[in-house]
Design an enzyme around this catalytic site. Sequence first.
Site, short mmCIF file in Angstrom:
data_model
loop_
_atom_site.label_atom_id
_atom_site.label_comp_id
_atom_site.label_asym_id
_atom_site.label_seq_id
_atom_site.Cartn_x
_atom_site.Cartn_y
_atom_site.Cartn_z
CG ASP A 147 10.53 3.87 4.75
OD1 ASP A 147 10.57 3.60 3.54
OD2 ASP A 147 9.74 4.70 5.24
CE1 TYR A 164 4.36 -3.37 8.56
CE2 TYR A 164 6.55 -2.49 8.12
CZ TYR A 164 5.19 -2.31 8.23
OH TYR A 164 4.65 -1.07 8.01
#
Length: 211
Positions: free
Chosen positions: A118, A193
């Site tokens: 993140d 991702y």
Amino acid sequence: MRVRRRKGAQEHLENHPNYVVLKPEDSKGQWAKVFGNNNPIHVEVGSGKGRFITGMAEKNPNINYIGIDIQMSVLSYALDKVLASQLPNIKLLWVDGSELTNYFEKGEISLLYLNFSDPWPKTRHEKRRLTYKSFLKTYEMILPEHGEIHFKTDNRGLFEYSLASFSQYGMTLKQVWLDLHASDYEQNVMTEYEEKFSNKGQVIYRVEAQF
């Protein structure tokens, strides 16, 4: 990776103690016994849905892998992949990456991976970034002398911040990729991702940093 809460996730994790170490604090200093061998142990902090760690474990049967995630639902999806793979060299932990010294002794871990963490882009959230100096101190306490962190991201801002953070901490940047998929690096294993972002044409950054 933020995902919707998965119904039955906790029970799913608890039902597979052969892969999910439910009380990792009891395994501190005993991970060779947990795996049943003295092979090197590599840890991925923020394992997401498990594609990277299962891929690495399949490619490297003589290395033990531990996937860590603070999100229970995410880790339950990683467990799905681990169960499908039936690989013996993977364990999963539902813990916070800032508390690794509770679970590992100095030098017990050979290598640490940070993949698509993140970015926490707001300045007031800097301390939450997994490459912030307090996290680096934690990693240093469980890695051997001159241990390494391998970091990948699609976020240029986080990558630039991390390069500076590594350098300011006194680490050596062994190798830096400004466009990993356009390079000749052949050992890459993609995360969920990574594939998503790469298919959209986004550049993937990578660095190997050494204490």
